[in-house]
Design a protein around this motif. Structure first.
Motif, PDB file in Angstrom:
ATOM      1  N   SER A   1     -98.925   2.758  26.444  1.00 31.54           N
ATOM      2  CA  SER A   1     -99.512   2.661  25.105  1.00 31.54           C
ATOM      3  C   SER A   1     -99.557   4.046  24.473  1.00 31.54           C
ATOM      4  CB  SER A   1    -100.911   2.060  25.182  1.00 31.54           C
ATOM      5  OG  SER A   1    -101.734   2.802  26.048  1.00 31.54           O
ATOM      6  N   THR A   2     -99.206   4.104  23.221  1.00 32.35           N
ATOM      7  CA  THR A   2     -99.062   5.381  22.528  1.00 32.35           C
ATOM      8  C   THR A   2     -99.793   5.349  21.195  1.00 32.35           C
ATOM      9  OG1 THR A   2     -96.866   5.585  23.540  1.00 32.35           O
ATOM     10  CG2 THR A   2     -97.397   7.117  21.770  1.00 32.35           C
ATOM     11  N   TYR A   3    -100.472   6.437  20.910  1.00 29.40           N
ATOM     12  CA  TYR A   3    -101.188   6.592  19.654  1.00 29.40           C
ATOM     13  C   TYR A   3    -100.529   7.714  18.850  1.00 29.40           C
ATOM     14  CZ  TYR A   3    -104.847   4.074  22.224  1.00 29.40           C
ATOM     15  OH  TYR A   3    -105.548   3.140  22.960  1.00 29.40           O
ATOM     16  N   TYR A   4    -100.532   7.561  17.534  1.00 27.83           N
ATOM     17  CA  TYR A   4     -99.931   8.575  16.670  1.00 27.83           C
ATOM     18  C   TYR A   4    -100.904   8.976  15.567  1.00 27.83           C
ATOM     19  CZ  TYR A   4     -95.457   7.261  18.740  1.00 27.83           C
ATOM     20  OH  TYR A   4     -94.432   7.006  19.618  1.00 27.83           O
ATOM     21  N   ALA A   5    -100.812  10.227  15.158  1.00 25.74           N
ATOM     22  CA  ALA A   5    -101.547  10.669  13.980  1.00 25.74           C
ATOM     23  C   ALA A   5    -100.960   9.981  12.749  1.00 25.74           C
ATOM     24  CB  ALA A   5    -101.447  12.184  13.839  1.00 25.74           C
ATOM     25  N   ASP A   6    -101.802   9.692  11.776  1.00 33.28           N
ATOM     26  CA  ASP A   6    -101.332   9.030  10.560  1.00 33.28           C
ATOM     27  C   ASP A   6    -100.224   9.821   9.871  1.00 33.28           C
ATOM     28  OD1 ASP A   6    -104.614   7.758   9.561  1.00 33.28           O
ATOM     29  OD2 ASP A   6    -103.090   6.948  10.923  1.00 33.28           O
ATOM     30  N   SER A   7    -100.309  11.145   9.980  1.00 30.02           N
ATOM     31  CA  SER A   7     -99.347  12.001   9.285  1.00 30.02           C
ATOM     32  C   SER A   7     -97.931  11.899   9.838  1.00 30.02           C
ATOM     33  CB  SER A   7     -99.818  13.462   9.336  1.00 30.02           C
ATOM     34  OG  SER A   7     -99.961  13.882  10.678  1.00 30.02           O
ATOM     35  N   VAL A   8     -97.789  11.353  11.054  1.00 31.47           N
ATOM     36  CA  VAL A   8     -96.450  11.286  11.655  1.00 31.47           C
ATOM     37  C   VAL A   8     -95.996   9.866  11.965  1.00 31.47           C
ATOM     38  CG1 VAL A   8     -96.830  13.564  12.691  1.00 31.47           C
ATOM     39  CG2 VAL A   8     -97.191  11.496  14.077  1.00 31.47           C
ATOM     40  N   LYS A   9     -96.861   8.890  11.737  1.00 30.64           N
ATOM     41  CA  LYS A   9     -96.504   7.501  12.018  1.00 30.64           C
ATOM     42  C   LYS A   9     -95.260   7.096  11.248  1.00 30.64           C
ATOM     43  CE  LYS A   9    -100.955   5.469  13.263  1.00 30.64           C
ATOM     44  NZ  LYS A   9    -102.075   4.604  12.806  1.00 30.64           N
ATOM     45  N   GLY A  10     -94.346   6.452  11.941  1.00 27.08           N
ATOM     46  CA  GLY A  10     -93.109   6.024  11.313  1.00 27.08           C
ATOM     47  C   GLY A  10     -92.027   7.085  11.300  1.00 27.08           C
ATOM     48  N   ARG A  11     -92.385   8.320  11.611  1.00 32.87           N
ATOM     49  CA  ARG A  11     -91.393   9.405  11.623  1.00 32.87           C
ATOM     50  C   ARG A  11     -91.192   9.983  13.024  1.00 32.87           C
ATOM     51  NH1 ARG A  11     -92.363  14.072   9.044  1.00 32.87           N
ATOM     52  NH2 ARG A  11     -94.627  13.955   9.272  1.00 32.87           N
ATOM     53  N   PHE A  12     -92.255  10.037  13.814  1.00 40.55           N
ATOM     54  CA  PHE A  12     -92.194  10.611  15.159  1.00 40.55           C
ATOM     55  C   PHE A  12     -92.311   9.495  16.190  1.00 40.55           C
ATOM     56  CE2 PHE A  12     -94.041  15.124  14.216  1.00 40.55           C
ATOM     57  CZ  PHE A  12     -93.123  15.275  13.187  1.00 40.55           C
ATOM     58  N   THR A  13     -91.595   9.659  17.297  1.00 35.45           N
ATOM     59  CA  THR A  13     -91.664   8.708  18.392  1.00 35.45           C
ATOM     60  C   THR A  13     -91.780   9.455  19.712  1.00 35.45           C
ATOM     61  OG1 THR A  13     -90.269   7.128  17.188  1.00 35.45           O
ATOM     62  CG2 THR A  13     -90.536   6.775  19.546  1.00 35.45           C
ATOM     63  N   MET A  14     -92.790   9.075  20.486  1.00 37.73           N
ATOM     64  CA  MET A  14     -92.989   9.676  21.806  1.00 37.73           C
ATOM     65  C   MET A  14     -92.433   8.732  22.855  1.00 37.73           C
ATOM     66  SD  MET A  14     -96.581  10.953  23.432  1.00 37.73           S
ATOM     67  CE  MET A  14     -96.681  11.750  25.027  1.00 37.73           C
ATOM     68  N   SER A  15     -91.727   9.297  23.835  1.00 34.05           N
ATOM     69  CA  SER A  15     -91.166   8.477  24.897  1.00 34.05           C
ATOM     70  C   SER A  15     -91.161   9.273  26.197  1.00 34.05           C
ATOM     71  CB  SER A  15     -89.740   8.031  24.546  1.00 34.05           C
ATOM     72  OG  SER A  15     -88.889   9.150  24.426  1.00 34.05           O
ATOM     73  N   ARG A  16     -90.830   8.620  27.291  1.00 31.21           N
ATOM     74  CA  ARG A  16     -90.795   9.316  28.569  1.00 31.21           C
ATOM     75  C   ARG A  16     -89.659   8.796  29.432  1.00 31.21           C
ATOM     76  NH1 ARG A  16     -94.960   6.515  32.594  1.00 31.21           N
ATOM     77  NH2 ARG A  16     -95.161   4.501  31.576  1.00 31.21           N
ATOM     78  N   ASP A  17     -89.179   9.661  30.295  1.00 26.75           N
ATOM     79  CA  ASP A  17     -88.163   9.319  31.282  1.00 26.75           C
ATOM     80  C   ASP A  17     -88.777   9.617  32.631  1.00 26.75           C
ATOM     81  OD1 ASP A  17     -86.033   9.294  33.083  1.00 26.75           O
ATOM     82  OD2 ASP A  17     -84.607   9.916  31.558  1.00 26.75           O
ATOM     83  N   ASN A  18     -89.224   8.582  33.325  1.00 19.56           N
ATOM     84  CA  ASN A  18     -89.910   8.787  34.593  1.00 19.56           C
ATOM     85  C   ASN A  18     -89.007   9.433  35.645  1.00 19.56           C
ATOM     86  OD1 ASN A  18     -92.265   7.701  33.593  1.00 19.56           O
ATOM     87  ND2 ASN A  18     -91.795   5.631  34.292  1.00 19.56           N
TER      88      ASN A  18
ATOM     89  N   ASN B   1     -89.121  13.000  34.965  1.00 20.15           N
ATOM     90  CA  ASN B   1     -90.460  13.562  34.761  1.00 20.15           C
ATOM     91  C   ASN B   1     -90.540  14.330  33.448  1.00 20.15           C
ATOM     92  OD1 ASN B   1     -91.601  12.602  37.197  1.00 20.15           O
ATOM     93  ND2 ASN B   1     -90.652  14.286  38.316  1.00 20.15           N
ATOM     94  N   THR B   2     -90.000  13.730  32.424  1.00 18.15           N
ATOM     95  CA  THR B   2     -89.910  14.390  31.129  1.00 18.15           C
ATOM     96  C   THR B   2     -90.429  13.459  30.038  1.00 18.15           C
ATOM     97  OG1 THR B   2     -88.008  15.686  31.850  1.00 18.15           O
ATOM     98  CG2 THR B   2     -88.358  15.498  29.477  1.00 18.15           C
ATOM     99  N   VAL B   3     -91.152  14.069  29.118  1.00 16.79           N
ATOM    100  CA  VAL B   3     -91.670  13.363  27.949  1.00 16.79           C
ATOM    101  C   VAL B   3     -90.980  13.944  26.722  1.00 16.79           C
ATOM    102  CG1 VAL B   3     -93.727  12.910  26.584  1.00 16.79           C
ATOM    103  CG2 VAL B   3     -93.871  12.906  29.059  1.00 16.79           C
ATOM    104  N   TYR B   4     -90.699  13.083  25.752  1.00 17.72           N
ATOM    105  CA  TYR B   4     -89.986  13.510  24.554  1.00 17.72           C
ATOM    106  C   TYR B   4     -90.803  13.223  23.300  1.00 17.72           C
ATOM    107  CZ  TYR B   4     -86.132  13.290  27.869  1.00 17.72           C
ATOM    108  OH  TYR B   4     -85.325  13.463  28.967  1.00 17.72           O
ATOM    109  N   LEU B   5     -90.526  14.004  22.273  1.00 16.16           N
ATOM    110  CA  LEU B   5     -91.056  13.717  20.948  1.00 16.16           C
ATOM    111  C   LEU B   5     -89.880  13.775  19.978  1.00 16.16           C
ATOM    112  CD1 LEU B   5     -93.647  13.131  19.294  1.00 16.16           C
ATOM    113  CD2 LEU B   5     -93.687  15.581  18.738  1.00 16.16           C
ATOM    114  N   GLU B   6     -89.453  12.609  19.533  1.00 13.30           N
ATOM    115  CA  GLU B   6     -88.371  12.506  18.566  1.00 13.30           C
ATOM    116  C   GLU B   6     -88.980  12.608  17.176  1.00 13.30           C
ATOM    117  OE1 GLU B   6     -85.075  11.934  19.582  1.00 13.30           O
ATOM    118  OE2 GLU B   6     -84.499  12.362  17.501  1.00 13.30           O
ATOM    119  N   MET B   7     -88.537  13.608  16.425  1.00 20.29           N
ATOM    120  CA  MET B   7     -89.112  13.870  15.102  1.00 20.29           C
ATOM    121  C   MET B   7     -88.033  13.680  14.042  1.00 20.29           C
ATOM    122  SD  MET B   7     -91.460  17.210  15.987  1.00 20.29           S
ATOM    123  CE  MET B   7     -90.057  18.266  16.234  1.00 20.29           C
ATOM    124  N   ASN B   8     -88.256  12.737  13.162  1.00 21.30           N
ATOM    125  CA  ASN B   8     -87.320  12.443  12.083  1.00 21.30           C
ATOM    126  C   ASN B   8     -87.974  12.669  10.724  1.00 21.30           C
ATOM    127  OD1 ASN B   8     -85.241  11.467  13.906  1.00 21.30           O
ATOM    128  ND2 ASN B   8     -86.469   9.609  14.145  1.00 21.30           N
TER     129      ASN B   8
END
Length: 126
Positions: free
Chosen positions: A56-73, A76-83
């Motif tokens: 489950s992931t929470y986002y700040a209102d300022s980035v909702k719809g533009r940023f996506t957080m994901s992980r590759d177990n 052992n890496t977490v990503y932040l895709e920023m569009n």
């Protein structure tokens, strides 16, 4: 625990970047991971928070719809895709983690996590 960010840089408004955070040293698979940012002269603010127990992931209102957080177990890496980046997204971006898997639901995006990376600078030009 140890966290190390990478992927920052200079990008034009409207562009995209992907930040990475290599995570190591956790004793449990269930914890919380977050992305935070701090712009010059401003307080550190939460961008996103993920509970690794259920994804489950929470986002700040300022980035909702533009940023996506994901992980590759496996990595052992977490990503932040920023569009659709905006000049106001310019900041040092930090990856952070907390042993409490319920951190996100309990504390939201407050910058109170136990472990922090050194940050990576993202600059968005207009």
């Amino acid at each position: 625990a140890h966290l190390e960010e990478s992927g920052g840089g200079l990008v034009q408004a409207g562009g995209s970047l992907r930040l990475s955070c290599a995570v190591s040293g956790f004793t449990s698979d269930d914890h919380a991971i977050g992305w935070f940012r701090q712009a010059p002269g401003k307080e550190r603010e939460g961008v996103s928070c993920m509970s690794t127990s259920d994804g489950s992931t929470y986002y700040a209102d300022s980035v909702k719809g533009r940023f996506t957080m994901s992980r590759d177990n496996a990595k052992n890496t977490v990503y932040l895709e920023m569009n659709s980046l905006k000049p106001e997204d310019t900041a040092v971006y930090y990856c952070a983690a907390d042993e409490s898997y319920y951190y996100c639901s309990g504390y939201g995006l407050r910058a109170l996590m136990d472990y922090w990376g050194k940050g990576t600078l993202v600059t968005v030009s207009s």
